[in-house]
Design an enzyme around this catalytic site. Structure first.
Site, short mmCIF file in Angstrom:
data_model
loop_
_atom_site.label_atom_id
_atom_site.label_comp_id
_atom_site.label_asym_id
_atom_site.label_seq_id
_atom_site.Cartn_x
_atom_site.Cartn_y
_atom_site.Cartn_z
N SER A 166 -1.16 -19.08 -24.91
CA SER A 166 -0.19 -18.14 -24.36
C SER A 166 0.77 -18.97 -23.51
O SER A 166 0.33 -19.66 -22.59
CB SER A 166 -0.91 -17.10 -23.50
OG SER A 166 0.02 -16.47 -22.66
N ASP A 202 3.33 -8.64 -29.36
CA ASP A 202 3.01 -7.57 -28.41
C ASP A 202 4.20 -6.65 -28.13
O ASP A 202 4.09 -5.43 -28.24
CB ASP A 202 2.55 -8.17 -27.06
CG ASP A 202 1.11 -8.67 -27.12
OD1 ASP A 202 0.38 -8.31 -28.07
OD2 ASP A 202 0.72 -9.42 -26.20
N ASP A 255 1.39 -11.26 -13.85
CA ASP A 255 2.73 -10.82 -14.23
C ASP A 255 2.89 -9.30 -14.19
O ASP A 255 3.92 -8.78 -13.79
CB ASP A 255 3.10 -11.37 -15.61
CG ASP A 255 3.41 -12.87 -15.53
OD1 ASP A 255 3.95 -13.29 -14.50
OD2 ASP A 255 3.11 -13.60 -16.49
N ARG A 293 10.19 -13.61 -12.80
CA ARG A 293 9.97 -12.16 -12.80
C ARG A 293 10.96 -11.37 -11.96
O ARG A 293 11.46 -10.34 -12.41
CB ARG A 293 8.53 -11.80 -12.40
CG ARG A 293 7.44 -12.46 -13.26
CD ARG A 293 7.72 -12.41 -14.73
NE ARG A 293 6.73 -13.15 -15.50
CZ ARG A 293 6.93 -13.59 -16.72
NH1 ARG A 293 8.07 -13.39 -17.34
NH2 ARG A 293 5.99 -14.26 -17.35
N1 ARG Z 1 -0.71 -18.28 -14.03
C1 ARG Z 1 0.68 -18.40 -13.96
C2 ARG Z 1 1.28 -17.36 -13.05
O1 ARG Z 1 0.64 -16.40 -12.77
C3 ARG Z 1 1.34 -18.42 -15.32
C4 ARG Z 1 1.42 -17.12 -16.02
C5 ARG Z 1 1.94 -17.33 -17.38
N2 ARG Z 1 2.19 -16.13 -18.09
C6 ARG Z 1 1.96 -15.96 -19.37
N3 ARG Z 1 2.26 -14.82 -19.87
N4 ARG Z 1 1.44 -16.90 -20.13
O2 ARG Z 1 2.37 -17.48 -12.58
#
Ligand code: ARG
Length: 415
Positions: free
Chosen positions: A184, A22, A132, A103
């Site tokens: 993922s 990506d 995210d 983040r």
């Molecule tokens: N659901 C979790 C969160 O919002 C994990 C997110 C994981 N991100 C990813 N790009 N796989 O914090």
């Protein structure tokens, strides 16, 4: 002879780059669609795949004008994870906020680099369905609202992975040669988050091959229990088995130790900010063990009213962090409260690991509020038993008065 007009320098975009398909496609896509020079930034928050130099060079090969690899592990631990452990970071009482915690530090670095390079744009590779994207964009705007945010993966119409690969191949962008993992994954020092593939069916048990930090407690772990003593100073781990260590090294050691005993797997349905329920698997051996130990020490050292009040503050803190509001005045104010509570959270907790479990079996502190004389049923008892009688009468007085009134009007026991 007519002088050639000097070429107008292109504006710059700082891209959060992971090295995956990506964000690799994003380098070229931003260049083509927004006419911007791309500076790729790869941030090391302790993820497993550590060859950041390779990732850095890959971005240059694709066409980034600059590429940076930043090791922010110490800062991540010092500024973010130290606060997380003090707050017993846990969203919906289950998820230790792995991705949500990385983040804010990534965002901070993106904005710093935007200033350093005089960039006008910042880009991330998040999809339009997750948390995210919110965390990146809210964070960037909090730190510098003049930056324009690009979200290529949300904007482009490369609907499938095949379309994306084709688009990449046409432009000479390296594509993965092995069959892509159906999952993922996002990871850092605090643990791993695994989504997608068969996991999207909440009835399907997660296949064992998704795990890398934890052993299977049914088949792969030792038949012998292992004990470890975690030392804390003002709420932050600072020693293992009596030996002083940095919090960073303790996290690494505990990921290894707890993971080896099959502790730290979470399988949950989670409520995302954007309104979707998702099935999430987490591997958080170190984080969960350290939070367990930290809570056990707080039980000993925090006065009852502070302890009870803090539970609510922790939940609010976790909601804010989950929802991308790290850089917000309420989180900062709650962190101030949490910090004050930690002044006397210094001491040791003994944990026992065995076949997927982690149990605190001992705790001690110079600031312990446990009073043997008050607690014991032996002859050393110093508790004032006579005081209990009057206390109970007054404590129950409101409900006693209520019950008497109901009786008087013939409604005994009825609301
Ligand atoms: N659901 C979790 C969160 O919002 C994990 C997110 C994981 N991100 C990813 N790009 N796989 O914090």
């Amino acid at each position: 002879m007519a002088q050639q007009a000097p070429q107008q320098a292109r504006e710059k975009c700082i891209l959060a780059y992971s090295g995956g398909l990506d964000t690799s496609v994003a380098i070229k896509w931003i260049d083509e669609n927004y006419d911007l020079d791309v500076v790729a930034v790869c941030v090391d928050v302790g993820q497993e795949r550590q060859d950041l130099e390779f990732v850095r060079e890959k971005a240059l090969g694709i066409g980034a004008i600059e590429s940076r690899a930043l090791d922010v592990r110490e800062e991540f631990v010092g500024d973010i994870l130290s606060e997380a452990i003090k707050a017993n970071s846990m969203y919906e009482n289950k998820y230790p906020l792995v991705s949500a915690l990385s983040r804010p530090i990534i965002v901070k670095k993106l904005v710093e680099l935007a200033h350093q390079y005089g960039a006008t744009h910042v880009a991330h590779g998040c999809t339009g369905k997750g948390n995210d994207q919110v965390r990146f964009e809210v964070g960037i705007r909090a730190l510098d609202p003049t930056l324009t945010i690009l979200a290529p993966v949300r904007e482009w119409d490369l609907r499938t992975r095949e379309q994306e690969m084709e688009w990449a191949i046409e432009r000479g962008i390296p594509v993965p040669t092995t069959k892509a993992s159906p999952y993922s994954i996002d990871d850092n020092l605090w643990g791993r988050a695994i989504e997608c593939g068969v996991l999207e069916d909440p009835w399907v048990e997660p296949p064992s091959d998704i795990y890398t930090l934890t052993s299977d407690a049914r088949t792969q772990t030792s038949d012998e229990a292992q004990y470890v003593i975690i030392g804390f100073h003002e709420g932050v781990p600072n020693a293992l088995d009596g030996e002083e260590m940095s919090f960073h090294d303790i996290i690494i050691a505990m990921n290894e130790l707890a993971g080896k005993h099959g502790f730290g797997r979470i399988d949950m349905i989670e409520n995302r900010l954007i309104g979707v329920k998702s099935r999430e698997i987490y591997e958080v051996p170190g984080a969960l063990a350290l939070i367990t130990a930290h809570k056990a020490l707080e039980d000993l050292c925090l006065e009852r009213e502070v302890l009870h009040y803090k539970l609510g503050v922790e939940q609010r803190w976790a909601d804010l962090v989950y929802n991308g509001l790290w850089y917000s005045p309420l989180r900062e104010a709650l962190a101030g409260f949490i910090e004050t509570t930690q002044k006397l959270v210094t001491g040791e907790v003994r944990l026992r690991f065995f076949k997927g479990s982690c149990v605190p079996v001992g705790r001690r502190s110079t600031y312990s509020l446990y009073d043997y004389g008050l607690a014991t049923y032996d002859e050393d008892d110093s508790f004032d038993h006579d005081a209990a009688d009057g206390f109970i009468k007054l404590h129950g007085l409101p409900s006693q008065v209520w019950a008497a009134q109901r009786r008087k009007v013939g409604k005994e026991g009825e609301i």
